[in-house]
Every structure is written in structure tokens, then in C-alpha cells.
Design an enzyme around this catalytic site. Structure first.
Site, PDB file in Angstrom:
ATOM      1  NE  ARG A  22      -1.944   1.798   3.464  1.00  0.00           N
ATOM      2  CZ  ARG A  22      -1.885   1.632   4.785  1.00  0.00           C
ATOM      3  NH1 ARG A  22      -2.599   0.696   5.368  1.00  0.00           N
ATOM      4  NH2 ARG A  22      -1.106   2.389   5.532  1.00  0.00           N
ATOM      5  CG  HIS A  62      -6.449   2.965   6.510  1.00  0.00           C
ATOM      6  ND1 HIS A  62      -6.924   1.812   5.931  1.00  0.00           N
ATOM      7  CD2 HIS A  62      -7.485   3.493   7.225  1.00  0.00           C
ATOM      8  CE1 HIS A  62      -8.204   1.646   6.278  1.00  0.00           C
ATOM      9  NE2 HIS A  62      -8.554   2.649   7.059  1.00  0.00           N
ATOM     10  CE1 TYR A 105       1.174   2.652   8.447  1.00  0.00           C
ATOM     11  CE2 TYR A 105       0.032   4.237   9.837  1.00  0.00           C
ATOM     12  CZ  TYR A 105       0.146   3.574   8.634  1.00  0.00           C
ATOM     13  OH  TYR A 105      -0.747   3.813   7.632  1.00  0.00           O
TER      14      TYR A 105
END
Lengths: 392, 334
Positions: free
Chosen positions: A271, A275, A284
């Protein structure tokens, strides 16, 4: 013989149409993800298919970029981008026949659009005006599913029902790596295998469930390994290699169509964006990790193959880019119009036979709207009767 | 005209007959669940169906309730009309996400394009000496979920009629079967099932003038018994059987309470956050000037369902109902 009698129990020997394996665990995935682009397998790939995949990948990336831009302009409430995962999205859409069904998650608007759904209809959920902006029967695309993995048993049930009716229909269900931890994932796979339902599960392992990396999600050697426990084959594929995803899904679908049951396909991808627009991926993961994946970009991989083999020249690529720009311009223009909403729609589709207390609430809203409209008219009247020369 | 011999039948037999007739009339009706095949279900409601209709239409599923309901959703998407059996009330909880996020909402999510005409049969309630997790009254969860119809029969004739209507309904129906009434008998002719009031209509099971007992499912016979016992106290109690919690028949309930001026709601489910609170509020909103006393509730205690050797202290019984009736401010009348 009934459908339920036909289904085979777990067989230690591989079914006839399946590639024979000599190792003692025939359902195990390959150790390395299957690849086509840049390998000798690419020579066998259909040039037309490669060109189609390329055109859809370019359109898909442009679509993701446009949708993300629309969140910044306040035209979309939220957008979970599939940038970096376009090969999975596009291959999933192109590999299906028209009569087949696609079961997308919320991150799979691109797959729905590549299957033929109108881009605006695909985005109403994320714009916030309609939960599902399309009739699922029209393109045989189930509603974009937000609760994780809950669409998978639906795919199994639909495929099973089609088989019971004697229809040649396969269901392809999409889920992410995080979704594989949900109970519905396991129940769906188990039901599918027990019923030998014509369904294929595609796990897009993009490395993260929002912020949680795969290592905190599973201790399995791969997500494809999970198939073995249910008695179906697991396949591992390079999720950025559109030709490989198309090939592996195609084999799984052919297998399902032949009555040989379900397959779990894990596509290893990444990805590239957060998100959603509301997420902050700097908290993160490291930039270097994202950069490393840029070298394995699905569009670049396919572009290299097409160029090296002379299957698409610069003019052809320009035409593809222009087509993508036209799609984006159209999407932008149409999304910049405010959707027309009817508040009475709140009650329109709760029941086939509405309850009396719902009818009472409907009447209440109707009265409120009428009162609002009267106030609006009164205000307009008052303004139109203001003496000339008054300033407001 | 020949008279048909009407034999006593149990509620379980009537439910089975409803399934059989629905399957005969409509080839899209499928029965699925745990042990519904060769065994005929743990309560034998599906007895004989697998033999008659085959495994494709009467399917023993893997033991996973979310999977059962989730696959039924997919089957309904493809035009089938699944009738799902949840083995026991408390074993239906794993299917809650499918029920609440999909079954109840699919018509709404798709603006009518994808209705889910499925029926979820749930044996519910206590009184059969069931061990832990076999006696829950879970109706409050279901009735608080928009998009579901919630139906529960109390008589043999209703068990047949309401289940047939639930299966034929284009709305998803949670069909709550009072398990302690499975073996209750009534004169009933399976070959000429009597017509019953439709889903959404409450029925006055016993007319009376003093007060109304509003109840449903397993508590209906208890209330009828209480009404009989109340005669000795000089009370003539009316008993209203709701039959469906969603839709709710405000009309019949309010008409009864306007006649009697007093009401007690009786159910096994806990009182706090239970159906009785909603029913009492609806009655009060509609009948305030007719009420001689506040609407009272006789419900299960607000405790986890007790071990079976203690359940009689938990379940609403005749004495507790009569105590509530006694508290309906009769002294104000004199």
C-alpha cells in the site's frame, strides 16, 4: 447426483485438472510468489491482454490520484487508496466473465470501476450520499463492504446458489491481509471447501492493516498457507505483476468453473499511500520502505515488458495516458456537482412492508420538511417585499 | 361435506409442516443449519425434510453460525429464499454481525435493489431445564435492529401460519420459537391449516374487563393461566398475544388498554432495556388518559440466565403476574 453429493472430500491426490504436485503436501503454495513479467513465462502472455492490463493500470492510478484529490477538495468524505495495488485490482476485474460476480471490500472501488462500474456510482459510499450507488445486479458487483471479511461468506453463498441452480457462475471475493484474521474469513473458506463452491478468494497482502504490520497479524509462513487447513490449494503471486495475478486468478477461476472447488490466492503487494486520507503513515513506517517498493511498481514493471518486446510504442502509451486524463477530468467534473438528495429517502428502503411506527416517523419528517419549506417561502416573500434601497 | 378428523399436533410438528409446505410450493426455499438434515434438528422441527427434498435443499452446514447466515445472505442475493436454523438462542450470537450489518441493512444499502428474503429461526427462552447458554431471551437485541421483522408464535396454528408468512415475506424475519412450547399440543389439521391473522397483528387470546396482560411467545400460556387464577380474586383479565414484536400492533394493544384501563407487560427477557419498557412507553403515549395505574412489567430478573435448578425463581410465573395485577392501584377506584 445432487451438487452436495458431487463435492469431493479432501483428497490426498490432486484432482485431474489440477497441476500435479510431487511433494507430500499438494495444496501448499510455492515458496516464492509466482511471477510472469521479466521472466520467460512472459513470452507466452497474450500481447492484447498485456496492453489491456497496462491501459487499466494507468487509468487506475489516475483514478486513485483523482479520488484522493477529491478528498482534499471536500468532495469525498474519505478515500482508501489502492495506489501500488492496481495490478491486483485490475487483474481481478479483467479476469472475470460478465456473468461472474465480484465481491469487493471498501478499498476495491478501482476493481469495480475496471469491471465497468461508473466511477461516480462507485464513489457514492465514500462521498456519503448513498451507501451503494449502483444496482449490484447490473455489473454483478456486490456492495462495497466495509465490515472486514464479512463479504466472503456472501461470495461463497452466491457461488453455491449458482451451482445449485446449474449456472456457470464464479464468485471472486477480495479481502486484505488484516481481514484474514477475522472469523468470517475462516468460516467462508471452510464453507467454500466443504461445499466445493465455485469461489476464489484473493487476499491483497499490502503489508498493513491500517498501521499494524503483517508480522503482528499472523504467524503463518504465508497467508496462502491458510488454504491448506481448509483443504483447498493456496497460491502465492507477485501482486505487482499484473500478468501473474491475472494468470493465477485465471487458473483458480477455471478450476472453480470445472467444479473443482475454491482456491485461496495471496497477492503480495504494498500500500503505497496511507490507509486513507485521514491516516498518517509516518507514525508507523519508514520512507525508505515505501521507496524500496517504488522500484517494484506495477505500472513500471508492465511498461518495461511492453517496451522491451515492442508491444506498445510511445504513441500507444500517450494514448493510454490521454484516456486516463479524460476519465479523471470527467470524474472531477461530475464529482464537483452537488448530489441531489431527497430526505424522504431515509424511509424508502428499510422494509418491503414498512412497519406502522416507521410510517409515523416518515410522516413526522414529511411535516418537518413541509414546515421548513413554508419558512423558506415566507423568508423569500419578506425579502422580495423589502422597500427599494434598503441594504442588508 | 365431510368432517376432517382433527388430531392434536405439537408446535414442532406444525413448524415442520410449514417448512415442508413452503418447500413444496416454492423451489427457491432452502433449509440450512446445524443438524437439520439426517437428525431433523435437535428439536426435530426439520424431521423428514432432508429425505423428502434432498441434501441440496436441506443442508447440514459446518458448525459456524456467522458462516451459516453469511452464506445464506449470498444465496438470497442469488434469488434463493433460505430458512436458517440457529440451534439455540445463545448460539446465534456469532451470527450477529451478519444479521445486523448485512441481513437487516442490505435492502436499505442497495436502495431496494438487493432485498434479502430470508428467515432466521431461533429457538428461544427457558423453562426446559436447559444448562447454561440454552435458555436466553434475545428478542430485545433483534427488535432494536431496524430492517428486521421479529415474530414469535404462541399457538400451534400460529406456528404454522406465521412461519409460512415469514418465509414468503420479502423482508428478513427473525422467527423466535418458544422452545418450551415445542411440545405443546393443539387440535390442528395439517391438511387444512386454519388461516391466522397476519404478521403485525396482535390477537386477544382471552377477553377481559379488569386489566390487560400484554405478552408473547412462551409467556402467553402463563398469562392465560394467571387470568384463570385471577377470577378467584375477582379480576377479569384480558390477554393480548403480540405475535410479532416488529411490526408492533399499537392499535390492538391500545384498544385493549383503553377498554380495561390497566396493563401489565409480561416477558421472560430481562426488564431493563427489554421489550417491556418500549411497550409500556407506547401504551402510555397512546392511552394516558385511560390509564388507572402505571403500566407495570413482569420480566425475567436482570441477571444472566440462571442454572436450570433455579430457573423457576427467575421466570415470570402466575404468582408474580397476579402480584403485579394487585399493584395496579385498585384502591383508587373505590
Amino acid at each position: 447426483m445432487t451438487v452436495m453429493e458431487q463435492r469431493g472430500a479432501y483428497r490426498p491426490t490432486p484432482p485431474p485438472a489440477w497441476q500435479p504436485r510431487t511433494d507430500p503436501a499438494p495444496l501448499l503454495p510455492d515458496a516464492l510468489p509466482h511471477r510472469v513479467l521479466g521472466t520467460r513465462a512472459a513470452d507466452r502472455a497474450d500481447p492484447d491482454l498485456l496492453r489491456r492490463l497496462y491501459a487499466e493500470l494507468v487509468r487506475g492510478r489516475r483514478y486513485n490520484a483523482q479520488a484522493t484529490a477529491l478528498t482534499k477538495q471536500g468532495r469525498l468524505a474519505v478515500y482508501p487508496s489502492s495506489t501500488g495495488q492496481e495490478a491486483c485490482e485490475v487483474a481481478a476485474a479483467l479476469v472475470l466473465e460478465e456473468r461472474d460476480w465480484l465481491f469487493p471490500s471498501y478499498r476495491d472501488t478501482l476493481a469495480a470501476v475496471a469491471r465497468g462500474l461508473d466511477p461516480v456510482q462507485a464513489l457514492t459510499l465514500l462521498r456519503g450520499d448513498r451507501h451503494t450507488g449502483y444496482d449490484p445486479h447490473e455489473h454483478r458487483i456486490a456492495p462495497l463492504c466495509t465490515p472486514l471479511a464479512t463479504q466472503l461468506p456472501h461470495a461463497v453463498g452466491l457461488a453455491h446458489a449458482a451451482r445449485l441452480k446449474g449456472d456457470d457462475v464464479v464468485a471472486l471475493a477480495l479481502v486484505g491481509d488484516g481481514g484474514t484474521s477475522e472469523g468470517d474469513f475462516h468460516e467462508a473458506l471452510n464453507f467454500a471447501a466443504v461445499w466445493q463452491a465455485p469461489v476464489v478468494f484473493l487476499v491483497q497482502n499490502n503489508g498493513f492493516a491500517i498501521s499494524v504490520p503483517l508480522a503482528k497479524q499472523t504467524a503463518a509462513p504465508s497467508l496462502a498457507h491458510k488454504a491448506v487447513g481448509y483443504g483447498m490449494p493456496g497460491r502465492l503471486v507477485d501482486g505487482n505483476d499484473a500478468a501473474a495475478v491475472h494468470e493465477v486468478l485465471g487458473e483458480a477461476i477455471a478450476r472453480a468453473r470445472a467444479g473443482l472447488g475454491p482456491t485461496l490466492v495471496e497477492a503480495v503487494t504494498y500500500r503505497m499511500e496511507a490507509h486513507t486520507n485521514a491516516d498518517d503513515d509516518k507514525r508507523y513506517r519508514e520512507d525508505a520502505e515505501v521507496e524500496a517498493w517504488r522500484a517494484h511498481d506495477p505500472i513500471a514493471l508492465l511498461e518495461r515488458e511492453l517496451t522491451e518486446r515492442g508491444l506498445l510504442d510511445e504513441d500507444g502509451m500517450r494514448a493510454v495516458r490521454e484516456d486516463a486524463e479524460a476519465m479523471a477530468a470527467d470524474l472531477r467534473e461530475r464529482m464537483n456537482q452537488d448530489p441531489v438528495l431527497d430526505p424522504m429517502d431515509l424511509f424508502a428502503h428499510v422494509y418491503a412492508r414498512p412497519t406502522t411506527h416507521l410510517l409515523e416517523q416518515e410522516a413526522q419528517l414529511r411535516a418537518e420538511l413541509d414546515a421548513e419549506a413554508r419558512h423558506h417561502d415566507d423568508d423569500a416573500d419578506a425579502q422580495s417585499h423589502e422597500p427599494e434601497g434598503t441594504t442588508r | 361435506m365431510t368432517t376432517v378428523a382433527v388430531k392434536p399436533a405439537t408446535m414442532a410438528q406444525a413448524l415442520g409442516r410449514a417448512l415442508r409446505d413452503a418447500m413444496t410450493d416454492d423451489p427457491t426455499v432452502h433449509v440450512m443449519g446445524e443438524d437439520v438434515g439426517a437428525l431433523g434438528g435437535v428439536f426435530r422441527v426439520t424431521d423428514g425434510l432432508a429425505k423428502e427434498f434432498g441434501e441440496d435443499r436441506v443442508t447440514d452446514t459446518p458448525l459456524a453460525e456467522a458462516g451459516i447466515l453469511g452464506t445464506a445472505v449470498g444465496m438470497a442475493m442469488y434469488g434463493l429464499r433460505p430458512v436458517v436454523e440457529m440451534q439455540f438462542d445463545a448460539f446465534a450470537y456469532p451470527a450477529f454481525e451478519q444479521l445486523i450489518s448485512h441481513v437487516a441493512k442490505m435492502r436499505n444499502r442497495t436502495r431496494g435493489a438487493m432485498p434479502l428474503p430470508l428467515t432466521v429461526r431461533v429457538p428461544y427462552g427457558g423453562g426446559i431445564g436447559g444448562v447454561e447458554h440454552h435458555s436466553d431471551s434475545s428478542e430485545a437485541y433483534y427488535m432494536a435492529t431496524p430492517g428486521l421483522h421479529v415474530v414469535t408464535p404462541a399457538t400451534v396454528a400460529d406456528a404454522y401460519g406465521l412461519l409460512r408468512e415469514a418465509i414468503a415475506s420479502d423482508d428478513p424475519v427473525v422467527f423466535l420459537e418458544p422452545k418450551r412450547l415445542y411440545w405443546s399440543k393443539d387440535s390442528w389439521n395439517p391438511d387444512e391449516p386454519q388461516a391466522v391473522e397476519p404478521i403485525g397483528r396482535a390477537v386477544v387470546r382471552r377477553p377481559g374487563r379488569s386489566a390487560t396482560l400484554i405478552t408473547y411467545g412462551p409467556s402467553v400460556p402463563v398469562c392465560l393461566e394467571a387470568a384463570d387464577a385471577a377470577r378467584a380474586e375477582g379480576w377479569d383479565l384480558e390477554v393480548v398475544d403480540l405475535r410479532s414484536l416488529v411490526p408492533f400492533d399499537d392499535e390492538t394493544v391500545a384498544a385493549s388498554v383503553r377498554r380495561t384501563g390497566r396493563a401489565v407487560v409480561v416477558h421472560e427477557s430481562g426488564g431493563y432495556g427489554g421489550p417491556g419498557g418500549e411497550i409500556a412507553a407506547r401504551v402510555t403515549e397512546r392511552c394516558f388518559h385511560h390509564l388507572e395505574a402505571p403500566v407495570l412489567r413482569v420480566a425475567g430478573f436482570d441477571i444472566p440466565y440462571p442454572p436450570p435448578m433455579l430457573e423457576r425463581h427467575h421466570l415470570p410465573g402466575v404468582d408474580r403476574i397476579l402480584d403485579a395485577v394487585a399493584r395496579l392501584q385498585w384502591e383508587a377506584q373505590s
